[in-house]
Write an enzyme that holds these catalytic residues in place. Sequence first.
Site, PDB file in Angstrom:
ATOM      1  N   GLY A  35     -44.126 -46.672  31.105  1.00  0.00           N
ATOM      2  CA  GLY A  35     -43.342 -47.893  30.917  1.00  0.00           C
ATOM      3  C   GLY A  35     -43.020 -48.594  32.224  1.00  0.00           C
ATOM      4  O   GLY A  35     -43.227 -49.805  32.366  1.00  0.00           O
ATOM      5  N   HIS A  90     -46.293 -24.438  25.801  1.00  0.00           N
ATOM      6  CA  HIS A  90     -46.514 -23.968  27.162  1.00  0.00           C
ATOM      7  C   HIS A  90     -46.116 -22.501  27.248  1.00  0.00           C
ATOM      8  O   HIS A  90     -45.026 -22.130  26.852  1.00  0.00           O
ATOM      9  CB  HIS A  90     -45.677 -24.809  28.121  1.00  0.00           C
ATOM     10  CG  HIS A  90     -46.163 -24.747  29.523  1.00  0.00           C
ATOM     11  ND1 HIS A  90     -46.069 -23.612  30.270  1.00  0.00           N
ATOM     12  CD2 HIS A  90     -46.768 -25.669  30.309  1.00  0.00           C
ATOM     13  CE1 HIS A  90     -46.583 -23.852  31.463  1.00  0.00           C
ATOM     14  NE2 HIS A  90     -47.014 -25.088  31.518  1.00  0.00           N
ATOM     15  N   SER A 127     -43.533 -23.204  36.345  1.00  0.00           N
ATOM     16  CA  SER A 127     -44.887 -23.688  36.583  1.00  0.00           C
ATOM     17  C   SER A 127     -45.934 -22.653  36.182  1.00  0.00           C
ATOM     18  O   SER A 127     -45.792 -21.458  36.405  1.00  0.00           O
ATOM     19  CB  SER A 127     -45.070 -24.030  38.055  1.00  0.00           C
ATOM     20  OG  SER A 127     -46.431 -24.240  38.303  1.00  0.00           O
ATOM     21  N   ARG A 139     -53.520 -22.293  27.915  1.00  0.00           N
ATOM     22  CA  ARG A 139     -52.146 -22.282  27.443  1.00  0.00           C
ATOM     23  C   ARG A 139     -52.015 -21.799  26.003  1.00  0.00           C
ATOM     24  O   ARG A 139     -51.157 -20.972  25.687  1.00  0.00           O
ATOM     25  CB  ARG A 139     -51.553 -23.690  27.541  1.00  0.00           C
ATOM     26  CG  ARG A 139     -51.333 -24.132  28.959  1.00  0.00           C
ATOM     27  CD  ARG A 139     -50.859 -25.566  29.031  1.00  0.00           C
ATOM     28  NE  ARG A 139     -50.549 -25.895  30.429  1.00  0.00           N
ATOM     29  CZ  ARG A 139     -50.104 -27.071  30.826  1.00  0.00           C
ATOM     30  NH1 ARG A 139     -49.920 -28.051  29.958  1.00  0.00           N
ATOM     31  NH2 ARG A 139     -49.841 -27.290  32.098  1.00  0.00           N
ATOM     32  N   LEU A 197     -49.473 -37.022  33.669  1.00  0.00           N
ATOM     33  CA  LEU A 197     -49.057 -38.020  34.653  1.00  0.00           C
ATOM     34  C   LEU A 197     -50.185 -39.023  34.866  1.00  0.00           C
ATOM     35  O   LEU A 197     -49.977 -40.224  34.976  1.00  0.00           O
ATOM     36  CB  LEU A 197     -48.698 -37.337  35.972  1.00  0.00           C
ATOM     37  CG  LEU A 197     -47.608 -36.267  35.872  1.00  0.00           C
ATOM     38  CD1 LEU A 197     -47.272 -35.720  37.262  1.00  0.00           C
ATOM     39  CD2 LEU A 197     -46.352 -36.834  35.239  1.00  0.00           C
TER      40      LEU A 197
END
Lengths: 657, 216, 249
Positions: free
Chosen positions: A61, A282, A300, A346, A461
């Site tokens: 956004g 995850h 992480s 994962r 990302l």
Amino acid sequence: MTITESTQSEYYTLGAPIADEKAPAGPINERWDTRRFEAKLVNPANRRKMSIIMVGTGLAGASAAATLGEAGYHVKTFCYQDSPRRAHSIAAQGGINAAKNYRNDGDSIERLFFDTVKGGDYRARESNVYRLSQVSVEIIDQCVAQGVPFAREYGGLLDNRSFGGVQVSRTFYARGQTGQQLLLGAYQAMERQIDAGTVEMFSRHEMLDLIVIDGRARGIVARDLVTGEIQTHMADAVVLASGGYGNVFFLSTNAMGSNVTATWKAHRKGAYFGNPCYTQIHPTCIPVSGANQSKLTLMSESLRNDGRIWVPKKAGDERRPQDIPEDERDYYLERRYPAFGNLVPRDVASRAAKAVCDEGRGVGPKVDGVARGVYLDFADAIARLGRDAVEAKYGNLFDMYEQITGENPYEMPMRIYPAVHYTMGGLWVDYDLQSTIPGLFVTGEANFSDHGANRLGASALMQGLADGYFVLPPTLAHYLADNSLDPVDENHPEARATKDAVVEQIDTLLSIDGERTVDSFHRELGEIMWEYCGMERTAEGLTKAIGQIRALREEFWRNVKVPGTNNEFNQSLERAGRVADFLELGELMCIDALHREESCGGHFRAEYQTEDGEALRDDENFAYVAAWEYTGAGAKPVLHKEDLEYEYVEMKQRSYK
Amino acid sequence: MAVTGVILVLFLIAHMYGNLKIFSGQQAFDDYSAYLRNLGEPLLPYSGALWLMRVVLLASILLHIYAAVTLWHRARAVTGGRGAARYVSTKARRGHQRSYASFTLRWGGVVIGLFVIYHVLHLTTNTIAPGGASASPYERMINGFQLWPVVLSYTVALIALAFHLRHGLWAAFASLGWNRSPRVRRNLNVMATVVTVVIIAGFLIPPFAILFGVVQ
Amino acid sequence: MNITLRVWRQRDAADKGRMVTYHVEGISPDMSFLEVLDMLNERLTMEGEDPIAFDSDCREGICGACGLVINGLAHGPKQMVTTCQLHMRSFNDGDVIDVEPFRAEPFTVIRDLVVDRSSFDRIIQAGGYISVNTGAAPDAHAIPVPREDAQDAFDAAACISCGACVAACPNGSASLFLGAKIAHLGKLPQGQPERHSRALRMTAQHDHEGFGGCTQIGECEAVCPKGIPLSVISQTNADVLGALAHGGK
């Protein structure tokens, strides 16, 4: 009658197929250039007369608002947080992929494209993924120019690491806070446009409905969360960049306020919802510690590079981990997957953890009578590399773990358990990121595109910024140039009707005055979803879940207690509206999961697995995007299939043995 | 704030140096006093250099006070007039790390201001003359500091000055942009402590020497 | 654990506000402080009282939304953590815990423990960016940045804009927040062209918002959950002085 047919008749109906008509034909590497060339342009002088509503200020956004503002459009931006910089993109830790090939390790746009399609278990659209890979290169340039402090090597050039089991180092990062730094770059670019007067910011505002006039998205109804004022905002186009819906599970790594309301209301107004059942779990999160837990924290994934995952061989073994001798430990990932060991993808790691805990071999405190956790042990790594080396690599993660659990991971193995992390599903969009409602565009995690049934690490990302900086601006401009829109204002009957409906829903919520809090409904919904629509799904469980969700939804509208009034800062009311939408979404997720009689990526149906317990795809029958059309509250949704064709990537069964 | 503060500290060091001449005897001390008035003659008139210094000092003091009042006023406006005490909770009045010196910076400054007026009336104009007036600066000092209440009042003022200098010196250099690394920060703090100790010791030695009769 | 909470309650900006005492029982030491407030809110809701309003979002210490003054300290007794990362094991059974909002004039109380921090966004609007339009960037490797500079820039860029620095400052100054952005961008070659104008404009906006001046007390740094060093304030001042030396440009 097959199971599919019976499911179909009971839970949904089949509609006409759907297809993306925007991606140009021709070689895949030329499609985006072709599309940009064919796109119509808006004269700079006309841009400031054109208005765009942007809902959400995360990576997708804020980057789009900044870019459209720079181009000269009038952008109105909305976020529920007190500042646009708090959007949940900020919490992304690992990094961002880009096919820069700065390492000269054989990376290329083609390879990133291939990895993403494969990682998505062949359920993503080739054209979109290829474009994503192409654009990834420009994102890094843009972010560096904005002053994003990426990690660098001694020579002053950008550092890369490998991520998520791929064989090249293409992940750019800023310590463990890459999302934060990228978001601040986009946020600052947007604040610059606010200063320039092109972007108008409405923080602490929540979109509560979409205004559709003559079949086109023309505005939104939003609530000012401070005063409770219900506002109508009109525009020439609306963009939803409102993120994912992981909070349907109540406990997830999403922010407390992350919600589906913006996209769900648009879905109710005619936007198809794509692949709602694709959720990513995850494997390395900190386990639930008690009944009052409000959210889960991700550790992480890089920890799996050096930590060894194990549980006791014996069920109910309550000895301290250091007292359990080596031969009574089960390093189950190393045992089952000798080639990949602790580094399996994962979804595989997550399911394996669930399986051992279901056997009663989980570790850590019991919640509701079951210990749900497995050890992630660094003793070997410390012995091999030395404590200092381990600290240099993982020190900040160890500190974070100790802060939350009070246990020192240098002395005790960490405890981890899977948690809901990301939702690949979202509103269906075409190559232009436009939904099935003309003028309604959807970007970032809010749309369904690019990741297929499973997202690779460090790709969220990349997609958010690709959509916002580079993809949406030209396609949105084309829409504005290609359509002459009549001016509308907030007194248009549709706008008024939408606003009235919003007010009515709020009044209803406030007037029920029942005997259960909003959170208790949310928690119960989350438990149903996690149990039956989580890591492992079955037809039986999903059917049961649908029944339970319907009953819960019915009770919600009869028995919820929302204190206070509308005309004040009322966080209970905010949550009530969000949970009401989750209660509808949850049902659709279960229907989608039930209808997809195969396992793929983040969607694992216990009935469809290989002999080794791996996901078994059914490419013949399910190589399509499920785009769901809303037909009314409690009515059967209509399934529109978008067939996926793979011209460039060969479909294969994944194997991590 | 910082620039005027540094000017005033430089003055203090020079002033302290002059005071220590008391140990060289009456002749040397009074000659030094006269020298300050003759400085720059004949280019400047008698006392010309001294008045120039006085103007600079006075301007520094006024600007220092003006800046302090401005800061104080802003702090009051933003904290509802209550500063760090704006929270109902009294469990952490000194925060995580606040030093006494930082606490007393403002009121310590007021104490020092009042003292300076008293000090000028005493030893410069000799309007107040405890122990007897004299034309000789040396005798003014001896007369005054033979009395313990006078020594006590000066000691109190110098303690206030010590706190003021300790935090003020560090803050001045940090505000001028010098605090750019942990190393520089450590050095600035050491410097602030050392300069404070030297100045305070330098000012306290003569009065106590007089009180105990070392200098007569 | 059983805890007594004394919580600031204030209906809206116009209300005077007061501390209200609540007893909360059955707390597990593994619970976070905000989860205790959640639990209390569930109870208040069922008892027909208004739940306590407070901000929080990511609950993992990075979004900067949460921020309470607990026992007189911004983000509570533990340093280097945000309020959401504070767990009950940091307290003892039977403790009386004071909970208040971040207090400063520009941080108007919206309700109970929720304050308005939009002034921070306006300070960023006044120059907390590098002026580069999308698509106008050179290749990312065109300008090498010394590793140390990149790390220093990151240290400053880690600011989460929570406002604890203001809450803790006896002068109500936001200099640490301001300095964090000035130091982040000022350390990088990309940030040099606007370095002076950025420092001047942002500082002017900081003062305009009504924040106090810095007297180098250092309490901001002590409460900062991200450890932003006090040196960023010197950086701001140096840049402002540099700008003034260049005739205010």
